[in-house]
Design an enzyme around this catalytic site. Structure first.
Site, mmCIF file in Angstrom:
data_model
loop_
_atom_site.group_PDB
_atom_site.id
_atom_site.type_symbol
_atom_site.label_atom_id
_atom_site.label_comp_id
_atom_site.label_asym_id
_atom_site.label_seq_id
_atom_site.Cartn_x
_atom_site.Cartn_y
_atom_site.Cartn_z
ATOM 1 N N HIS A 90 6.876 19.092 -26.921
ATOM 2 C CA HIS A 90 5.433 18.385 -26.928
ATOM 3 C C HIS A 90 4.690 18.928 -25.773
ATOM 4 O O HIS A 90 4.931 19.200 -24.851
ATOM 5 C CB HIS A 90 5.726 16.894 -26.743
ATOM 6 C CG HIS A 90 6.182 16.603 -25.396
ATOM 7 N ND1 HIS A 90 7.681 16.497 -25.156
ATOM 8 C CD2 HIS A 90 5.638 16.228 -24.238
ATOM 9 C CE1 HIS A 90 7.806 16.056 -23.991
ATOM 10 N NE2 HIS A 90 6.739 15.805 -23.279
ATOM 11 N N ASN A 91 3.415 19.144 -26.487
ATOM 12 C CA ASN A 91 2.197 19.463 -25.743
ATOM 13 C C ASN A 91 2.005 21.118 -25.058
ATOM 14 O O ASN A 91 1.232 21.423 -24.678
ATOM 15 C CB ASN A 91 1.958 18.943 -24.301
ATOM 16 C CG ASN A 91 1.644 17.408 -24.643
ATOM 17 O OD1 ASN A 91 1.535 16.739 -25.689
ATOM 18 N ND2 ASN A 91 2.302 16.476 -23.570
#
Length: 363
Positions: free
Chosen positions: A259-260
């Site tokens: 994620h991210n």
């Protein structure tokens, strides 16, 4: 489909000699090549193989005598591996996906499908999803709500596209790729042992017994143009902002981007690369197989990581890295040479100890 030697040479921007009307329908290694195959003998070390096969034409190294090699035609290319890209593009018929929308596909009435798209059996397309023109979607693909797939995309069997994922033009996903699953974001009510270790670098404190609580992923995944994703690769959605992959990136099988993560343009990641959450990777970064990248760090432009390298801290642009932890490649090679010398060094030290001991006994 068959092509003449002339057509192939023109497509490759290469020089051809001999019978330019000779037709071939496939490519082969020299020793396996039949009469209708184009033998790939682009280096002198492959020349002997031509005598074992039955090829009538070949791609040869510059300076090779095609007549002496018993051929009827030859193509000469300046950069062999680059020529392979053009040749394979010509000869690859691609997956067989029938035009139109298969009767078993389930497409929400609010979704839109561009002109010329081909939708295979048992495909599911969710509400408000947008499929670009000429996209080809093989069987058992699922595309969730509000996802956007660009023009000329190719999604192979079993690909999963999550909610709100946005993908650019000419995208390719191999079987089983998953884009837009939830990231590994969990937290405990009180400080966990993991947080304590981050602070004190190794001392595991006595933490309260507590369960992990999910932090939901509100972001999605955004992918640029001309990106390719390998089989069973997984790219997680962002927690708040989107996970992003720049245009031109090529990502191999079994790669995981958490994620991210933000990846620049024209990066190349080999199989089993793993990049932890909230890490930023620059442009044209190349990571060999099984490279690992820690969370919340930065990898600069044009960095190259040798296979199995583990990046635990920031890396400036333009460095070649290797090892665990990652250090400059030349330093890692010197370390490895030193390790190989250790047994000999230990033996020499033992001999010196014996010699010193004998001198002590004489005194």
């Amino acid at each position: 489909m068959a092509y003449t030697i002339r057509e192939i040479a023109e497509q490759l921007g290469a020089r051809a000699e001999g019978d330019l009307n000779l037709e071939i329908d496939c490519a082969a290694e020299p020793s396996d090549a039949g009469p209708s195959a184009l033998a790939l003998a682009m280096d002198p070390k492959y020349g002997e193989g031509l005598a074992k096969g039955r090829a009538r034409a070949a791609i040869l190294w510059e300076g090779a005598d095609w007549r002496a090699l018993g051929l009827e035609a030859a193509i000469y290319v300046p950069r062999a591996r680059y020529a392979m890209s053009g040749l394979t593009r010509m000869l690859d018929a691609g997956p067989e996906i029938a035009p139109g929308i298969h009767s078993t596909a389930v497409i929400d009435e609010s979704a839109s499908v561009g002109a010329g798209a081909a939708i295979g059996p048992f495909v599911v397309i969710g509400p408000r999803a947008k499929i670009g023109a000429n996209a080809r979607i093989a069987s058992h693909v699922s595309i969730a709500e509000d996802a956007v797939i660009g023009d000329d995309a190719l999604l192979m069997q079993g690909v999963r596209i999550g909610a709100r994922v946005v993908i650019g033009a000419r995208f390719i996903a191999q079987p089983g790729a998953v884009l837009g699953a939830d990231g590994l974001s969990f937290v405990t009510p009180e400080k966990s042992a993991v947080e304590s270790v981050r602070e004190n670098m190794g001392q595991v404190s006595k933490a309260a017994k507590q369960s992990w609580t999910r932090i939901h992923s509100l972001g999605s995944v955004r992918i640029g143009d001309d990106v390719e994703i390998g089989a069973n690769a997984a790219i997680d959605r962002g927690t708040i902002r989107d996970t992003r992959i720049g245009s031109g990136c090529k990502i191999d099988n079994l790669v995981h981007l958490a994620h991210n993560v933000v990846v620049g343009e024209d990066c190349l990641f080999a199989a089993q690369v793993g990049i932890a959450g909230s890490t930023t990777v620059g442009n044209r970064v190349v990571l060999g197989g099984q490279c690992g990248v820690a969370d919340n760090i930065f990898i600069g432009d044009d960095v190259i990581g040798g296979g199995s390298t583990k990046f635990l801290s920031n890396v400036p642009s333009g460095r070649a890295m290797m090892g665990y932890p990652a250090i400059k490649m030349e330093a890692n090679i010197e370390q490895y040479k030193g390790l190989r010398r250790l047994p000999r060094l230990f033996a020499q030290v033992a001999e010196l100890q014996k010699a010193v001991s004998k001198l002590g006994q004489k005194d």
